[in-house]
Design a protein around this motif. Structure first.
Motif, PDB file in Angstrom:
ATOM      1  N   PHE A  67      -5.316   9.786   1.034  1.00  0.00           N
ATOM      2  CA  PHE A  67      -6.157   8.883   0.073  1.00  0.00           C
ATOM      3  C   PHE A  67      -6.794   9.323  -0.954  1.00  0.00           C
TER       4      PHE A  67
ATOM      5  N   LEU B  70      -6.076   7.648  -4.652  1.00  0.00           N
ATOM      6  CA  LEU B  70      -7.127   7.198  -5.414  1.00  0.00           C
ATOM      7  C   LEU B  70      -7.180   7.790  -6.616  1.00  0.00           C
TER       8      LEU B  70
ATOM      9  N   TYR C 111       0.719  -2.210   6.792  1.00  0.00           N
ATOM     10  CA  TYR C 111       0.685  -2.638   5.457  1.00  0.00           C
ATOM     11  C   TYR C 111      -0.556  -2.049   4.701  1.00  0.00           C
TER      12      TYR C 111
ATOM     13  N   ALA D 234       0.049  -0.617  -8.037  1.00  0.00           N
ATOM     14  CA  ALA D 234       1.380  -0.730  -7.137  1.00  0.00           C
ATOM     15  C   ALA D 234       2.281   0.612  -7.351  1.00  0.00           C
TER      16      ALA D 234
ATOM     17  N   ARG E  70       2.711   3.650  -4.634  1.00  0.00           N
ATOM     18  CA  ARG E  70       3.836   4.058  -4.132  1.00  0.00           C
ATOM     19  C   ARG E  70       4.347   5.549  -4.109  1.00  0.00           C
TER      20      ARG E  70
ATOM     21  N   LEU F 199       3.596   7.008  -0.950  1.00  0.00           N
ATOM     22  CA  LEU F 199       3.703   6.334   0.302  1.00  0.00           C
ATOM     23  C   LEU F 199       5.385   6.428   0.778  1.00  0.00           C
TER      24      LEU F 199
ATOM     25  N   LEU G  62       6.178   7.267   5.422  1.00  0.00           N
ATOM     26  CA  LEU G  62       5.763   6.618   6.489  1.00  0.00           C
ATOM     27  C   LEU G  62       6.403   6.873   7.720  1.00  0.00           C
TER      28      LEU G  62
ATOM     29  N   ALA H 184       6.884  -1.628   6.400  1.00  0.00           N
ATOM     30  CA  ALA H 184       5.364  -1.544   5.851  1.00  0.00           C
ATOM     31  C   ALA H 184       5.551  -2.016   4.459  1.00  0.00           C
ATOM     32  N   TYR H 185       4.485  -2.650   4.158  1.00  0.00           N
ATOM     33  CA  TYR H 185       4.191  -3.241   2.801  1.00  0.00           C
ATOM     34  C   TYR H 185       3.098  -3.019   1.968  1.00  0.00           C
ATOM     35  N   LEU H 186       3.340  -3.126   0.939  1.00  0.00           N
ATOM     36  CA  LEU H 186       2.135  -2.920  -0.063  1.00  0.00           C
ATOM     37  C   LEU H 186       2.071  -4.097  -1.125  1.00  0.00           C
ATOM     38  N   SER H 187       0.947  -4.731  -0.947  1.00  0.00           N
ATOM     39  CA  SER H 187       0.502  -5.934  -1.857  1.00  0.00           C
ATOM     40  C   SER H 187      -0.697  -5.503  -2.833  1.00  0.00           C
ATOM     41  N   VAL H 188      -0.833  -6.063  -4.023  1.00  0.00           N
ATOM     42  CA  VAL H 188      -1.914  -5.911  -4.984  1.00  0.00           C
ATOM     43  C   VAL H 188      -2.146  -7.203  -5.435  1.00  0.00           C
TER      44      VAL H 188
ATOM     45  N   THR I 259       1.251  -8.613  -6.724  1.00  0.00           N
ATOM     46  CA  THR I 259       2.555  -7.859  -6.449  1.00  0.00           C
ATOM     47  C   THR I 259       2.598  -7.345  -4.985  1.00  0.00           C
ATOM     48  N   LYS I 260       4.089  -7.448  -4.556  1.00  0.00           N
ATOM     49  CA  LYS I 260       4.432  -7.169  -3.024  1.00  0.00           C
ATOM     50  C   LYS I 260       5.589  -6.302  -3.204  1.00  0.00           C
ATOM     51  N   VAL I 261       5.582  -5.469  -2.382  1.00  0.00           N
ATOM     52  CA  VAL I 261       6.443  -4.170  -2.353  1.00  0.00           C
ATOM     53  C   VAL I 261       6.877  -3.910  -0.497  1.00  0.00           C
TER      54      VAL I 261
ATOM     55  N   LEU J 211       7.904  -1.313   1.772  1.00  0.00           N
ATOM     56  CA  LEU J 211       7.753   0.200   1.422  1.00  0.00           C
ATOM     57  C   LEU J 211       8.674   1.035   2.339  1.00  0.00           C
TER      58      LEU J 211
END
Lengths: 121, 121, 121
Positions: free
Chosen positions: A17, A21, A61, A85, A89, A92, A95, A101-105, C116-118, C120
């Motif tokens: 993290f 960040l 996620y 994003a 990424r 990540l 994993l 797994a998902y990443l959203s912004v 935004t959606k990814v 992973l």
């Protein structure tokens, strides 16, 4: 003023993290929309419980809210979203195997007229 | 309906959250915009990880979301925001020395038509 | 895309969060507004500290944010809100006696253009 709030499910393994960040605030500080890097306030909130859709397990996620003062163009908002994003990424790629797994912004406009900011110390 | 959500970084020392919340709900209950004090639902969320801008340390913050049903005037929203900031500032005068700390308050309009409220017990 | 975020006060006793989340995602997946059940990302955040109005104790609550991409009709949003409230209420009939407890559900429009959606992994 930009607030970056990362919420995540705790089944993603150990995530870096601090590095995540740092990359995110670095990427945002390079945007012409950000005047003062010290305005970039990032935080991480861990979900106590979670669920994705109809599956009892095997999915996880991260979701990011980027909260900015209202008034940016759609293009600027899209660019800010993509910066976040992309910055995340890069951290990540390790994993747990088999996890979906998902990443959203999401970019959120904050009301400018009622926003209060105070330097405390 | 007003929801008060305080997010904070854990480097601010021991904060008197109970007193902070009491002052905040008291100040808001005195606003003509608040009909029923029992609608004032306050909570505190602790950031697991955090970062402010490009600095690795030495900075912290509290950020408050005040979520109200849409329809208030800009003046009323500004007044509510200031009530929250003033109520909290009175409890934040003993932060760790040398820390660069911020308090921000954001007012969020909640969609009125789809808001559901149920008394459970 | 729908995000379901449940915040709760820890004075409600032991809540069956896994069952609550399963019922909620099930109810939402049956809405014509939801195309892919895997988009339903639910999570629970526990309040560290909390307060309801002017009372020092005896009150608690759950608050849900349902964050959906903008563009739904008011009727659809009301229906989604009610689905969440109904799904949760079924699990909240054994709260501590004497507690004054509330459930609220708020629907939030997310900006579509900057979302935004990814995937992973």
């Amino acid at each position: 003023m930009p607030h970056i709030v990362i919420e995540y499910t705790p089944n993603l393994g150990a995530l870096p993290f601090d590095a995540m960040l740092a990359s995110t605030t670095q990427a945002l500080s390079e945007s012409p929309e950000v005047q003062d890097e010290a305005d970039l306030k990032a935080r991480v909130l861990r979900a106590d419980h979670f669920r994705v859709g109809l599956a009892d397990s095997g999915r996880g996620y991260l979701h990011v809210q980027l909260r900015i003062l209202a008034g940016r163009t759609p293009e600027a908002k899209k660019d800010l979203s993509r910066r976040v994003a992309d910055a995340l990424r890069g951290h990540l790629d390790a994993l747990p195997p088999g996890l979906q797994a998902y990443l959203s912004v999401e970019v959120v406009d904050m009301d400018r007229g009622s926003y209060t900011k105070v330097r405390l110390a």
